[in-house]
Design a protein around this motif. Sequence first.
Motif, PDB file in Angstrom:
ATOM      1  N   ASP A 253     -78.949   0.947  10.901  1.00  0.00           N
ATOM      2  CA  ASP A 253     -77.733   0.144  10.806  1.00  0.00           C
ATOM      3  C   ASP A 253     -76.563   0.849  11.489  1.00  0.00           C
ATOM      4  N   ILE A 254     -76.495   2.153  11.344  1.00  0.00           N
ATOM      5  CA  ILE A 254     -75.437   2.920  12.011  1.00  0.00           C
ATOM      6  C   ILE A 254     -75.675   2.918  13.523  1.00  0.00           C
ATOM      7  N   PHE A 255     -76.928   3.069  13.931  1.00  0.00           N
ATOM      8  CA  PHE A 255     -77.241   3.023  15.365  1.00  0.00           C
ATOM      9  C   PHE A 255     -76.793   1.695  15.963  1.00  0.00           C
ATOM     10  N   TRP A 256     -77.111   0.584  15.272  1.00  0.00           N
ATOM     11  CA  TRP A 256     -76.745  -0.740  15.778  1.00  0.00           C
ATOM     12  C   TRP A 256     -75.235  -0.957  15.761  1.00  0.00           C
ATOM     13  N   GLU A 257     -74.548  -0.285  14.877  1.00  0.00           N
ATOM     14  CA  GLU A 257     -73.090  -0.410  14.816  1.00  0.00           C
ATOM     15  C   GLU A 257     -72.417   0.379  15.937  1.00  0.00           C
TER      16      GLU A 257
ATOM     17  N   GLY B 114     -70.952  11.955  17.969  1.00  0.00           N
ATOM     18  CA  GLY B 114     -69.955  12.425  17.005  1.00  0.00           C
ATOM     19  C   GLY B 114     -69.672  11.371  15.955  1.00  0.00           C
ATOM     20  N   ARG B 115     -69.547  10.137  16.396  1.00  0.00           N
ATOM     21  CA  ARG B 115     -69.288   9.038  15.463  1.00  0.00           C
ATOM     22  C   ARG B 115     -70.480   8.824  14.528  1.00  0.00           C
ATOM     23  N   MET B 116     -71.694   8.906  15.082  1.00  0.00           N
ATOM     24  CA  MET B 116     -72.871   8.716  14.225  1.00  0.00           C
ATOM     25  C   MET B 116     -73.005   9.854  13.214  1.00  0.00           C
ATOM     26  N   CYS B 117     -72.794  11.084  13.661  1.00  0.00           N
ATOM     27  CA  CYS B 117     -72.936  12.231  12.755  1.00  0.00           C
ATOM     28  C   CYS B 117     -71.822  12.286  11.723  1.00  0.00           C
ATOM     29  N   ASN B 118     -70.770  11.519  11.931  1.00  0.00           N
ATOM     30  CA  ASN B 118     -69.660  11.463  10.988  1.00  0.00           C
ATOM     31  C   ASN B 118     -69.967  10.533   9.812  1.00  0.00           C
ATOM     32  N   HIS B 119     -71.167   9.995   9.779  1.00  0.00           N
ATOM     33  CA  HIS B 119     -71.649   9.187   8.655  1.00  0.00           C
ATOM     34  C   HIS B 119     -72.552  10.067   7.794  1.00  0.00           C
TER      35      HIS B 119
ATOM     36  N   GLY C  37     -86.597  -5.564  10.100  1.00  0.00           N
ATOM     37  CA  GLY C  37     -86.771  -4.529  11.107  1.00  0.00           C
ATOM     38  C   GLY C  37     -85.920  -4.740  12.339  1.00  0.00           C
ATOM     39  N   VAL C  38     -85.103  -5.768  12.341  1.00  0.00           N
ATOM     40  CA  VAL C  38     -84.225  -6.059  13.463  1.00  0.00           C
ATOM     41  C   VAL C  38     -82.842  -5.548  13.100  1.00  0.00           C
ATOM     42  N   GLY C  39     -82.139  -4.997  14.050  1.00  0.00           N
ATOM     43  CA  GLY C  39     -80.802  -4.482  13.782  1.00  0.00           C
ATOM     44  C   GLY C  39     -79.850  -5.592  13.396  1.00  0.00           C
ATOM     45  N   PRO C  40     -78.772  -5.251  12.726  1.00  0.00           N
ATOM     46  CA  PRO C  40     -77.807  -6.264  12.315  1.00  0.00           C
ATOM     47  C   PRO C  40     -77.089  -6.851  13.517  1.00  0.00           C
TER      48      PRO C  40
ATOM     49  N   GLU D 257     -74.999   9.253   6.043  1.00  0.00           N
ATOM     50  CA  GLU D 257     -76.395   8.831   6.102  1.00  0.00           C
ATOM     51  C   GLU D 257     -77.089   9.225   7.397  1.00  0.00           C
ATOM     52  N   CYS D 258     -76.353   9.704   8.375  1.00  0.00           N
ATOM     53  CA  CYS D 258     -76.959   9.972   9.673  1.00  0.00           C
ATOM     54  C   CYS D 258     -77.762  11.271   9.685  1.00  0.00           C
ATOM     55  N   VAL D 259     -77.438  12.179   8.811  1.00  0.00           N
ATOM     56  CA  VAL D 259     -78.245  13.392   8.660  1.00  0.00           C
ATOM     57  C   VAL D 259     -79.019  13.217   7.361  1.00  0.00           C
ATOM     58  N   PRO D 260     -80.330  13.374   7.399  1.00  0.00           N
ATOM     59  CA  PRO D 260     -81.128  13.137   6.187  1.00  0.00           C
ATOM     60  C   PRO D 260     -80.622  13.941   4.990  1.00  0.00           C
TER      61      PRO D 260
END
Length: 186
Positions: free
Chosen positions: A54-58, A142-147, A14-17, A149-152
């Motif tokens: 994981d994307i949030f932590w990145e 923008g960077r997060m939504c470009n993944h 449960g901890v970010g990378p 996995e970021c949109v269910p």
Amino acid sequence: LKPSSRFTAAWTSGVGPSRGVRTPCAMARGGQKAKPVNWWGSCSNTSCDDPPTDIFWEVVPQFVTDPEVTKRFIRFLTKCWTQAFISSRGLCKAGLADKATAEAARKTFTQTWISDALYRLYQACDGLNMHLTEGDAKRMFGRMCNHAECVPRLVAQGLDVPPLHWDVVVEIVERTFRELRESDHK
């Protein structure tokens, strides 16, 4: 591709990378359609419809440099992502929505998620001194939504991954910051 054991341990606890760990993503490049991928398989307690922490932590630490604010903001992003998913998943039935309905559901999810997260950060930081500028917020979301996995997956329903400078992100960040500035001046 398998994530490193160091990342897997952090992910399942449960901890970010850690910041040095690079995580795989299903990002579309060159207009190719990306499909959501559950890289973690059955070895973790996640699914494609869990918040992509994981994307949030990145991404977030690249824009919010205060470690304590970063942790709090990622917590807000995770909570708001889940709430936006719950409220928008009813907009389209799994696999049955046409493209326009799927686009509307994805837009609603994204707008709800971003505005709620920014409002929480604003409140937590007692105003616009929230360690995130409007421009950085546009680039970060923008960077997060470009993944992929970021949109269910249920909401995205096979739509192409949004571009890095997706107009939905730009519009909602600008509108939210405008509302926050107005609120700050009252």
